[in-house]
Structure formats: C-alpha cells, structure tokens
Design an enzyme around this catalytic site. Structure first.
Site, PDB file in Angstrom:
ATOM      1  N   LYS A 252     -28.708 -76.753  54.071  1.00 53.21           N
ATOM      2  CA  LYS A 252     -28.879 -78.082  54.678  1.00 53.21           C
ATOM      3  C   LYS A 252     -28.603 -79.137  53.608  1.00 53.21           C
ATOM      4  O   LYS A 252     -29.274 -79.169  52.573  1.00 53.21           O
ATOM      5  CB  LYS A 252     -30.315 -78.248  55.215  1.00 53.21           C
ATOM      6  N   ASP A 257     -32.415 -88.650  54.294  1.00 55.08           N
ATOM      7  CA  ASP A 257     -32.991 -88.518  55.623  1.00 55.08           C
ATOM      8  C   ASP A 257     -33.960 -89.667  55.876  1.00 55.08           C
ATOM      9  O   ASP A 257     -35.122 -89.613  55.476  1.00 55.08           O
ATOM     10  CB  ASP A 257     -33.726 -87.164  55.742  1.00 55.08           C
ATOM     11  N   LYS A 264     -38.603 -92.737  59.640  1.00 54.02           N
ATOM     12  CA  LYS A 264     -39.768 -92.273  58.871  1.00 54.02           C
ATOM     13  C   LYS A 264     -40.566 -93.481  58.375  1.00 54.02           C
ATOM     14  O   LYS A 264     -40.002 -94.557  58.183  1.00 54.02           O
ATOM     15  CB  LYS A 264     -39.287 -91.482  57.647  1.00 54.02           C
ATOM     16  N   ASP A 275     -33.333 -84.202  50.389  1.00 54.86           N
ATOM     17  CA  ASP A 275     -33.216 -83.437  51.634  1.00 54.86           C
ATOM     18  C   ASP A 275     -31.920 -82.614  51.691  1.00 54.86           C
ATOM     19  O   ASP A 275     -31.635 -81.975  52.696  1.00 54.86           O
ATOM     20  CB  ASP A 275     -33.331 -84.386  52.837  1.00 54.86           C
ATOM     21  N   ASP A 334     -35.456 -87.377  63.739  1.00 54.46           N
ATOM     22  CA  ASP A 334     -35.883 -86.933  62.408  1.00 54.46           C
ATOM     23  C   ASP A 334     -35.871 -85.402  62.289  1.00 54.46           C
ATOM     24  O   ASP A 334     -35.976 -84.866  61.187  1.00 54.46           O
ATOM     25  CB  ASP A 334     -37.282 -87.486  62.093  1.00 54.46           C
ATOM     26  N   GLU A 336     -33.479 -83.443  62.250  1.00 58.19           N
ATOM     27  CA  GLU A 336     -32.011 -83.412  62.178  1.00 58.19           C
ATOM     28  C   GLU A 336     -31.478 -82.177  61.445  1.00 58.19           C
ATOM     29  O   GLU A 336     -30.334 -81.784  61.652  1.00 58.19           O
ATOM     30  CB  GLU A 336     -31.491 -84.680  61.485  1.00 58.19           C
ATOM     31  N   ARG A 338     -32.099 -79.014  61.690  1.00 58.78           N
ATOM     32  CA  ARG A 338     -31.726 -77.896  62.567  1.00 58.78           C
ATOM     33  C   ARG A 338     -30.419 -78.188  63.300  1.00 58.78           C
ATOM     34  O   ARG A 338     -29.680 -77.282  63.648  1.00 58.78           O
ATOM     35  CB  ARG A 338     -32.889 -77.587  63.515  1.00 58.78           C
TER      36      ARG A 338
HETATM   37  N1  BES Z   1     -36.429 -83.463  55.888  1.00 62.52           N
HETATM   38  C1  BES Z   1     -37.538 -83.382  56.759  1.00 62.52           C
HETATM   39  C2  BES Z   1     -38.568 -82.344  56.342  1.00 62.52           C
HETATM   40  C3  BES Z   1     -39.298 -82.579  55.057  1.00 62.52           C
HETATM   41  C4  BES Z   1     -40.522 -83.213  55.063  1.00 62.52           C
HETATM   42  C5  BES Z   1     -38.791 -82.143  53.867  1.00 62.52           C
HETATM   43  C6  BES Z   1     -41.215 -83.398  53.883  1.00 62.52           C
HETATM   44  C7  BES Z   1     -39.482 -82.323  52.689  1.00 62.52           C
HETATM   45  C8  BES Z   1     -40.689 -82.954  52.697  1.00 62.52           C
HETATM   46  C9  BES Z   1     -37.077 -83.051  58.185  1.00 62.52           C
HETATM   47  O1  BES Z   1     -35.813 -83.473  58.524  1.00 62.52           O
HETATM   48  C10 BES Z   1     -38.057 -83.678  59.104  1.00 62.52           C
HETATM   49  O2  BES Z   1     -38.141 -84.864  59.093  1.00 62.52           O
HETATM   50  N2  BES Z   1     -38.753 -82.873  59.885  1.00 62.52           N
HETATM   51  C11 BES Z   1     -39.727 -83.353  60.783  1.00 62.52           C
HETATM   52  C12 BES Z   1     -39.616 -82.554  62.043  1.00 62.52           C
HETATM   53  C13 BES Z   1     -40.409 -83.094  63.192  1.00 62.52           C
HETATM   54  C14 BES Z   1     -39.845 -84.432  63.652  1.00 62.52           C
HETATM   55  C15 BES Z   1     -40.364 -82.099  64.324  1.00 62.52           C
HETATM   56  C16 BES Z   1     -41.102 -83.172  60.139  1.00 62.52           C
HETATM   57  O3  BES Z   1     -41.296 -82.178  59.432  1.00 62.52           O
HETATM   58  O4  BES Z   1     -41.947 -84.043  60.306  1.00 62.52           O
HETATM   59 ZN    ZN Z   2     -35.805 -85.479  59.258  1.00 58.36          ZN
HETATM   60 ZN    ZN Z   3     -34.475 -83.685  56.917  1.00 59.24          ZN
END
Ligand code: BES
Ligand code: ZN
Ligand code: ZN
Length: 487
Positions: A252, A257, A264, A275, A334, A336, A338
């Site tokens: 990824k 992000d 966020k 990210d 967010d 994204e 996947r």
């Molecule tokens: N890049 C983030 C995940 C992440 C969070 C990486 C903290 C490193 C530290 C990912 O794209 C994300 O935002 N995931 C969301 C998913 C949710 C919206 C289902 C998350 O983990 O909050």
């Molecule tokens: Zn995200």
């Molecule tokens: Zn992300």
C-alpha cells in the site's frame, strides 16, 4: 560509517562486551593491565556489572593504542540471541557514534555474533537529517569507521553480507517513510524506485491512463481527488530460473492519507506521511534481494496514490468498479487502503502465477488497538505461510501475530447497493479489512496480508536499533522469509 571485520585493529576506541559475571575477556584484561587497572576500577566504581545495556567509558592513559575503552553490558551469555547481539551493537554505537572519535573497534566471539553486532550498530546509526539546514559539525556523528574484531573475519563478513543487504533495505524503507509528502508523492516515489535499476532490478511504472485501460477503478478512485497522478510500480528481480513463477510482494503506497472527504481529524494527521509504509517495505525488500543477488524470482507491486479531499474526490456513497469486476460502495473515503490493494492484488494474479503473495499495508488503526507496536497483524488461510512468516519474523526481530479470517465476518461488509462496502463497522476493524482483501484473492492462491499500521513508525520509547521515526519494518522479515523458503 564503514564497517569492516578483522582479527585485530588499531582504533581510537576499543570496546568489549562484558558478561554479567563481570569478568573481563582476554583483550580487555590486557588493556586493564596496561592501564594500571582502569577498566576494573571503572566497573567497580561505576556500578557496572555487565547487565544488558550498561555502558562504561574509560579514559586511557597516553601511550596506549586506543584513547578510550568502552565496556558494553552483554547480559547472560546463554540469553545472547541475535536480538541481544544487535542491541549490544546499537548501545555501543549510541555510546561512541558522536563521541568525537573517528574509529572504533569492538571484540566479538563467533562470526555470527560479529555480524549481528555490526547489523545492530548500523541500524542504530541511521539518521534522517537532510532537512536540517543549521547542523554544526559537532551535532553530527563523528564515527566514520567501525571494525568488528573476530577470530574468523572472513566467516563474519560472509554472515554479514545478506544481513547488510536487508539493513540497506531497512534504510531505504525508513527514508521513504520519513520523507515529507510534498517531496514524496506517487511520481517521485516511482522515480526513486527507478533509481534502483543499476542494482539489476527491472522497474516498470504504469500511469493513470494505463490503469484505466486495465479497469482499476478502485485504486484510481482513491487518487482522483489529488492533483498528483496515481502510479503502479512493478519491480522485478529475476534471480531465479528463467520462467520460474515469482513470489509477489504487494504494498500500500498512500503517499498521504488525509482521509479524503471523510476527512481525518487535524491532530497527528502529519503521521499519514507514512501511509506508504507497505510500499516502502516492498521497495526496501526488492533492493535487499538485488544487493544480495537472491536466487529467486520476485515481483514487487506498489500502488501509489494520494488520498485528498477535493471537488473531484470520491464521495461516501460512490460505487467503484474494481478491476476484478466486483463493485464496491464507498461508505468512508478514509478506508482507502483496501481500495488500492484490491486492484493491485488483482493485477498480481492476472499477470503472474504467484508462488505466494504477501501484501503489506498500514491498513487500520484498529490493529494498533489489537497488537500495539510490537507485532504486525497477519491474516492468512495458509498455516504453512503463517508458520514461515512467524519464524522469519522471530529470526529478524520484525514479528507478526496471526489473527483470524472467517466467513462470519462477511456480513459486516455487505452493501445494499453493491457487491460489498468498504467499511465493516466498529467491531474487528482489522479483520473485516482483511476479509475485504480476501475477496480479491483467488481460491488456492497462497496469500498473507500483513497490517503494519502499528509497526511502520512508532512515537516514544523504541528499541536502540530503531532510532528514527520510521522503523523501516519489512525488508528484514521478507528477505529472510524468501531466503528460507523460496531460494
Ligand atoms: N491509513 C489508515 C490507517 C492507519 C491509522 C495507519 C493509524 C496508521 C496509523 C487507513 O487508511 C484508515 O484511515 N483506516 C480507517 C478505516 C476505517 C475508516 C474503517 C481507520 O483505521 O480508522
Ligand atoms: Zn485512510
Ligand atoms: Zn490509509
């Protein structure tokens, strides 16, 4: 810092690993005698008894070869595994790296120990300081040469070679994760990967037009709010038999992000520069494989995008067409990662017959809640692959911990309007993300997903071998996994 192995060396600093019994090894005993007992005195007066991470520095009298003696606590010899030896090397470097002296030598026992001490020192010596414009010379490390003393330097050097290649991969991964998002975006990331070609890697980069032709609507959807063009990096290392099926690594690479329209919160958003840690891990591993001339065919695939809010960005409610033909209702922009990975996983299976696929992604915050910062989450249906990765992770100190997949979780990613939705609700967030990815992996393909959100970077207390923000997680684990199982 140049690292060499020798039977003996003249250096500004002479260092010794001291067992917890506090007895001086032969070289140290000789120096103790020559200095009139200064080493013994430093230990007795300085509460130094050889415990792990203890350090004592001795100013030596003029006339001796070395200017300082450094004693490094080695703990109990029986407990001195690869990690302990790397930590010894790292503590040692921390003590002498900015001491003002240029050369140091540390005595090791067997060749494998010598190699691990060297790895630890090199990992600890990493710096990311190119953006500081006002550093004075005395704020930079002084040490330029480190010799690890071993009775069989040739064997030590041979043991160090592949470990050093992986360490250089770690350095590259750290640099990529540390770089700010105004300088590291999809095209500049791809350009950096192309710079690895002289090592023997074949690098191909697809742009948005080419990906649109392939129907990669999920990946392209994530990038469509960004002024930066999305890229797919295809990195080939052909070290195996011609025509032999490859191992495939997928990363990824969300260069930043923001969350997109599902923006966020502001605090700590700057961390999302990291990210692309999965893509960095894959790139670092490919570098390691090329450097150590691995006898295997491996393809690294990195999906590079930037997730931005914009008038043209995807919205919650949009339905994306992935390259596999499956449709995805975006309920949170967010989630994204996947969306990027599903199209890259499809590409891997459409264009190659992978022996195994491992994807790495900073995919979910939920994995940090589950496992903290000491294990990546591992998801796979293959007990064999799980065992291989677990073993490699333990050997190199980049550990994985298996979590379940299961059809029971599928209801959470059901959509009223499309084949699936891209979020699974608050419960088991890392598992539903993995379950989403699994839908893009054909039956019978040996696949593992590693959620590295908790390990790609860590704030606060860290191992001495991990001195910067970015850990560079991945290349050591993957280089070892490939060496042990596919070469
Ligand atoms: N890049 C983030 C995940 C992440 C969070 C990486 C903290 C490193 C530290 C990912 O794209 C994300 O935002 N995931 C969301 C998913 C949710 C919206 C289902 C998350 O983990 O909050
Ligand atoms: Zn995200
Ligand atoms: Zn992300």
């Amino acid at each position: 810092m140049k690292i060499t192995f020798a039977e003996s060396a003249k250096a500004d600093i002479a260092a010794f690993v001291i067992d917890e019994d506090g007895r001086l090894p032969a070289g140290a005993a000789a120096l103790d005698k020559a200095s009139g007992g200064l080493l013994t005195e430093a230990m007795e007066g300085g509460r130094f008894d050889g415990k792990t991470a203890q350090l004592a520095t001795v100013v030596l009298p003029k006339g001796l070869d070395a200017r300082r003696a450094v004693l490094v606590g080695g703990g109990k010899p029986k407990k001195r595994d690869a990690r302990a030896l790397e930590n010894i090397g790292a503590h040692f470097f921390k003590a002498v790296g900015s001491s003002g002296f240029k050369t140091a030598a540390i005595s090791a026992e067997d060749p494998e120990s010598a190699a691990r001490i060297a790895v630890g020192a090199k990992l600890a010596a990493y710096r990311f300081d190119t953006y500081f414009t006002k550093l004075k010379p005395d704020q930079k490390p002084s040490l330029s040469g480190l010799t690890v003393i071993s009775s069989d330097p040739k064997a030590a050097k041979a043991a160090y070679g592949p470990l050093d290649a992986a360490t250089d991969g770690t350095y590259l991964a750290r640099d990529l994760v540390n770089l700010p998002p105004n300088d590291l975006y999809p095209e500049s990331f791809a350009a950096k990967v192309k710079e690895l070609s002289p090592l023997g890697l074949e690098v191909e980069v697809l742009g948005e037009k080419q990906m649109a032709k392939l129907g990669m609507g999920a990946l392209l959807g994530v990038g469509q709010g960004s002024v930066k063009e999305s890229q797919l990096g295809i990195i080939r290392w052909n070290g195996g038999k011609p025509g032999e099926d490859p191992v495939i690594l997928v990363g990824k690479g969300v260069c930043f992000d923001t969350g997109g329209i599902s923006l966020k919160p502001g605090p700590n958003m700057e961390n999302m520069r990291g990210d692309m840690g999965g893509a960095a891990a894959v790139t670092g591993t490919m570098r390691a494989l090329a450097q150590r001339k691995a006898k295997v065919n491996v393809v690294g695939l990195i999906g590079l995008v930037e997730n931005m809010p914009d008038g043209n960005a995807i919205r919650p409610g949009d339905i994306l067409h992935s390259a596999s033909g499956q449709t995805i209702e975006v309920q949170n922009t967010d989630a994204e990662g996947r969306l990027v990975l599903c199209d890259v996983l499809w590409y891997a299976q459409e264009h190659f017959k992978p022996k195994a696929i491992v994807d790495l992604a900073t995919l979910t915050g939920a994995i940090i809640i589950s496992l903290g910062h000491h294990h990546a989450g591992m998801f796979t249906d293959s007990d064999e692959l799980a065992a291989e990765l677990t073993k490699a992770g333990l050997a190199e100190g980049e550990r994985v911990w298996r979590l379940p997949l299961g059809a029971e979780y599928d209801v959470q990613i059901k959509s009223k309007f499309a084949d699936m939705r891209n979020i699974g609700g608050p419960a088991a967030g890392s598992i539903t993300a993995a379950q989403f990815l699994k839908r893009f992996v054909k039956d019978g393909v040996k696949w593992a997903h590693l959620d590295i959100a908790g390990v790609a970077w860590v704030e606060g207390e860290k191992a001495p071998t991990d001195p910067s923000w970015a850990s560079g997680y991945g290349p050591r684990l993957l280089s070892r996994w490939i060496a042990d199982n596919y070469e």
